[in-house]
Write an enzyme that holds these catalytic residues in place. Structure first.
Site, PDB file in Angstrom:
ATOM      1  CB  CYS A 155      55.869  23.495  87.923  1.00 34.67           C
ATOM      2  SG  CYS A 155      55.408  23.261  89.742  1.00 34.67           S
ATOM      3  CD  GLU A 193      62.567   9.175  82.747  1.00 31.10           C
ATOM      4  OE1 GLU A 193      62.576   9.169  83.750  1.00 31.10           O
ATOM      5  OE2 GLU A 193      62.370   8.911  81.327  1.00 31.10           O
ATOM      6  CE  LYS A 212      58.961   6.110  85.519  1.00 32.87           C
ATOM      7  NZ  LYS A 212      60.379   7.322  85.934  1.00 32.87           N
TER       8      LYS A 212
HETATM    9  P1  NAD Z   1      58.247  14.478  81.817  1.00 33.12           P
HETATM   10  O1  NAD Z   1      57.350  14.854  81.590  1.00 33.12           O
HETATM   11  O2  NAD Z   1      59.705  14.472  81.237  1.00 33.12           O
HETATM   12  O3  NAD Z   1      58.843  13.241  83.511  1.00 33.12           O
HETATM   13  C1  NAD Z   1      58.307  13.039  84.428  1.00 33.12           C
HETATM   14  C2  NAD Z   1      58.232  11.542  84.805  1.00 33.12           C
HETATM   15  O4  NAD Z   1      57.028  11.306  83.501  1.00 33.12           O
HETATM   16  C3  NAD Z   1      59.106  10.545  84.928  1.00 33.12           C
HETATM   17  O5  NAD Z   1      59.166  10.188  85.285  1.00 33.12           O
HETATM   18  C4  NAD Z   1      59.685  10.147  83.439  1.00 33.12           C
HETATM   19  O6  NAD Z   1      59.754   8.930  83.156  1.00 33.12           O
HETATM   20  C5  NAD Z   1      57.625  10.115  83.012  1.00 33.12           C
HETATM   21  N1  NAD Z   1      57.356  10.117  81.447  1.00 33.12           N
HETATM   22  C6  NAD Z   1      57.899  11.021  80.728  1.00 33.12           C
HETATM   23  N2  NAD Z   1      56.881  10.662  79.798  1.00 33.12           N
HETATM   24  C7  NAD Z   1      56.163   9.941  79.947  1.00 33.12           C
HETATM   25  C8  NAD Z   1      55.082   9.244  78.992  1.00 33.12           C
HETATM   26  N3  NAD Z   1      55.431   9.517  78.383  1.00 33.12           N
HETATM   27  N4  NAD Z   1      54.098   8.281  80.015  1.00 33.12           N
HETATM   28  C9  NAD Z   1      54.767   7.770  81.157  1.00 33.12           C
HETATM   29  N5  NAD Z   1      55.750   8.774  81.836  1.00 33.12           N
HETATM   30  C10 NAD Z   1      56.293   9.823  81.304  1.00 33.12           C
HETATM   31  O7  NAD Z   1      58.757  15.665  82.879  1.00 33.12           O
HETATM   32  P2  NAD Z   1      60.204  16.522  83.805  1.00 33.12           P
HETATM   33  O8  NAD Z   1      60.801  16.758  82.486  1.00 33.12           O
HETATM   34  O9  NAD Z   1      60.795  15.214  84.764  1.00 33.12           O
HETATM   35  O10 NAD Z   1      60.149  17.191  84.328  1.00 33.12           O
HETATM   36  C11 NAD Z   1      59.759  18.650  83.814  1.00 33.12           C
HETATM   37  C12 NAD Z   1      58.082  19.418  84.084  1.00 33.12           C
HETATM   38  O11 NAD Z   1      57.409  18.847  85.210  1.00 33.12           O
HETATM   39  C13 NAD Z   1      57.684  20.489  83.904  1.00 33.12           C
HETATM   40  O12 NAD Z   1      56.685  20.919  82.761  1.00 33.12           O
HETATM   41  C14 NAD Z   1      57.430  21.235  84.904  1.00 33.12           C
HETATM   42  O13 NAD Z   1      56.648  22.067  85.066  1.00 33.12           O
HETATM   43  C15 NAD Z   1      56.677  20.102  85.573  1.00 33.12           C
HETATM   44  N6  NAD Z   1      56.406  19.917  86.543  1.00 33.12           N
HETATM   45  C16 NAD Z   1      55.544  19.950  87.439  1.00 33.12           C
HETATM   46  C17 NAD Z   1      54.980  20.108  87.858  1.00 33.12           C
HETATM   47  C18 NAD Z   1      53.947  20.192  89.052  1.00 33.12           C
HETATM   48  O14 NAD Z   1      53.651  20.681  90.306  1.00 33.12           O
HETATM   49  N7  NAD Z   1      53.012  21.339  88.387  1.00 33.12           N
HETATM   50  C19 NAD Z   1      56.119  20.358  89.862  1.00 33.12           C
HETATM   51  C20 NAD Z   1      57.338  19.830  89.130  1.00 33.12           C
HETATM   52  C21 NAD Z   1      57.438  19.780  87.766  1.00 33.12           C
END
Ligand code: NAD
Length: 497
Positions: free
Chosen positions: A298, A193, A190
């Site tokens: 990240c 979005e 997934k």
């Molecule tokens: P996000 O957490 O908003 O979304 C990530 C995914 O999770 C999406 O597919 C989203 O639809 C889903 N999602 C969001 N909230 C959810 C919930 N409450 N329950 C279930 N699913 C949920 O993150 P983003 O804004 O897309 O990405 C940025 C974040 O990702 C930053 O915090 C960044 O540091 C992190 N990131 C971490 C790494 C790592 O390896 N540590 C790598 C890339 C990005």
């Protein structure tokens, strides 16, 4: 113009159209606001269809010899290589990063495919013949007893799920699905979005590589679809990459549903500058780390700690270099930094800049005043000096091009300041001193460490080792950890009588 239109789900080897009651979301190009297309929300129904397809495909795929499984990955790598320009163009259009950044991220993803093609070696088990001798019956001790042999195999789990973020829509899914399917699992992805089209294109190409229907599936949607997947009875493992807020929830929910879980989460990474550092390397390294991918990484080095008198040369040089970064659409030649992913991200970043000003940090480069296009989600490189550990711009992940500089008397003070962070994704030091490096590497609380590099980037062959609130789970993404995450051990003890 990149062709995107509607991002379909990919279930059972076919494009599938359809939404839950919550419908679909419009995706726009963050550089100019032009509509790119719609992404459906598959809801519980399509999540379930994808898992059922993966469950059905699992026995046949798990029984396919691993050498045959990886042939699909070899073919897939070639197909991806020949589509790299097109997919990179989609990434630029929907995410906003520059073409060079998009190509670079695809290359890192391809590294993961290459690593996964080594599955025949990586998942090989171990044997220990004659681990014991049985004398209890059938043979006397004089006759030497019956030898007992033991072996461990690594076997696939079943249906695995990946939930991925917007910032690397092609690379991050490749931390998951290639190794997962190479190990004999089937997979449901997934994606975010916010920029679903490049991920969709990447997944649609799996059919051309010969993966049987159902081995790799994709379902679109937001958190509700993620929740449906991570609590589904037929799912065995969940790999998540995204914010700490979502990761903490997913870790608890998926673990409570009996799944194996790994959550790679948010970050606030510190770069330490010693007075003896190579000045050019320090400025270039921090510049790329703080503002590359518009700070949406990240591994972005979003906090600098200048030690001793290093701020005297570092701050002016960094400000001058940052002023030269050309901000504009990622598909234009000469552009060094693209827009943020959408207006919500821009508003969040602008709010943090105001918080820094209100807290009393010195705004030495104001990204709001940068020369950049008037429309689109642009914010220029922003630098605060004399920030302090209690400020929100130092504590919280901004996920944009905002760098906060703190000052410390000694290396130990700087390490102590960095270790106050709730996150532990990465930390780097710029210095010529081996002694300082040794002290840093042994005491800084970060799983990814760098010496004289701005971004100790994750490599396919090593685990991506975030610590503290940057990671929940036991086994990390990539490297040996990913092989162990996507397989279970099965031990066999044999006695032939
Ligand atoms: P996000 O957490 O908003 O979304 C990530 C995914 O999770 C999406 O597919 C989203 O639809 C889903 N999602 C969001 N909230 C959810 C919930 N409450 N329950 C279930 N699913 C949920 O993150 P983003 O804004 O897309 O990405 C940025 C974040 O990702 C930053 O915090 C960044 O540091 C992190 N990131 C971490 C790494 C790592 O390896 N540590 C790598 C890339 C990005």
């Amino acid at each position: 113009m990149v062709s995107t239109a509607v991002a379909g789900h990919f279930i059972d080897g076919k494009q599938v159209r359809g939404s839950s009651a919550s419908g679909s979301n419009a995706v726009t190009n963050p550089a100019n606001g032009e509509p790119l297309g719609n992404v459906p929300d598959g809801g519980v129904e399509f999540a379930d269809r994808a898992v059922r397809s993966a469950k059905q495909a699992f026995p046949g795929w798990a029984n396919t010899p691993v050498g045959d499984r990886v042939q699909c990955l070899f073919r897939y790598k070639q197909i991806l290589e020949s589509n790299i320009e097109d997919i990179a163009d989609i990434v630029v259009a929907e995410h906003g990063k520059t073409k060079a950044e998009a190509i670079g991220s695809l290359r890192r993803g391809i590294d993961c495919i290459e690593y996964a093609t080594a599955a025949p070696v990586l998942i090989m088990g171990n044997t220990l013949p004659q681990i014991a001798v049985s004398t209890s019956f059938c043979r006397t001790e004089d006759e030497g007893g019956v030898g007992i042999d033991s072996q461990v195999d690594r076997v696939p789990l079943g249906v695995c799920v990946g939930i991925t973020p917007f910032n690397f829509p092609v690379m991050v899914p490749m931390w998951m699905w290639p190794m997962s399917v190479a190990c004999g699992n089937t997979f449901v992805l997934k994606p975010s979005e916010h920029d679903p089209f490049s991920t969709t294109r990447m997944i649609e190409l799996v059919s051309d590589a010969g993966f049987p229907p159902g081995v790799i599936n994709l379902v679109h949607g937001g958190p509700d679809v993620a929740r449906a997947l991570i609590t589904h009875d037929d799912v065995r493992a969940v790999s998540f990459v995204g914010s700490t807020h979502a990761g903490a929830e997913i870790y608890k929910t998926a673990a409570a549903s009996g799944k194996r879980v790994q959550c790679m989460c948010g970050a606030k990474n510190h770069s330490l500058i010693m007075p003896d550092a190579n000045r050019g390397a320090a400025v270039d390294g921090v510049l790329g780390s703080a503002f590359g991918n518009t700070g949406q990484r990240c591994l972005a080095g979003s906090v600098v700690v200048c030690i001793g008198d290093s701020a005297d040369w570092f701050v002016p040089a960094l400000v001058e270099a940052s002023k030269k970064v050309v901000v504009g659409p990622g598909d234009q030649a000469g552009v060094g930094m693209g827009p943020l992913v959408n207006n919500a991200a821009k508003d969040r970043v602008l709010s943090y800049i105001q918080q820094g000003v209100d807290a009393g940090a010195y705004l030495v480069l104001d990204g709001r005043e940068c020369k950049m296009p008037k429309t689109g989600c642009f914010v220029g490189p922003t630098i605060f000096d004399r920030a302090t550990p209690d400020m929100s711009i130092v504590r919280e992940e901004i996920f944009g091009p905002v760098l906060s500089i703190m000052r410390a008397e000694t290396l130990d003070d700087a390490i102590e300041m960095a270790n106050r962070s709730e996150y532990g994704n990465m930390a780097v030091i710029f210095t010529d001193s081996g002694n300082a490096v040794r002290r840093f590497t042994r005491t800084i609380q970060a799983g990814m460490q760098g010496v004289n590099v701005g971004v100790p980037a994750p490599m396919a062959v090593f685990p991506f080792s975030g610590w503290k609130n940057s990671f929940y789970g036991d086994l990390h993404a990539n490297g040996d950890d990913s092989v162990r995450f996507f397989t279970d051990s099965r031990v066999l003890v044999t006695r032939w009588i």
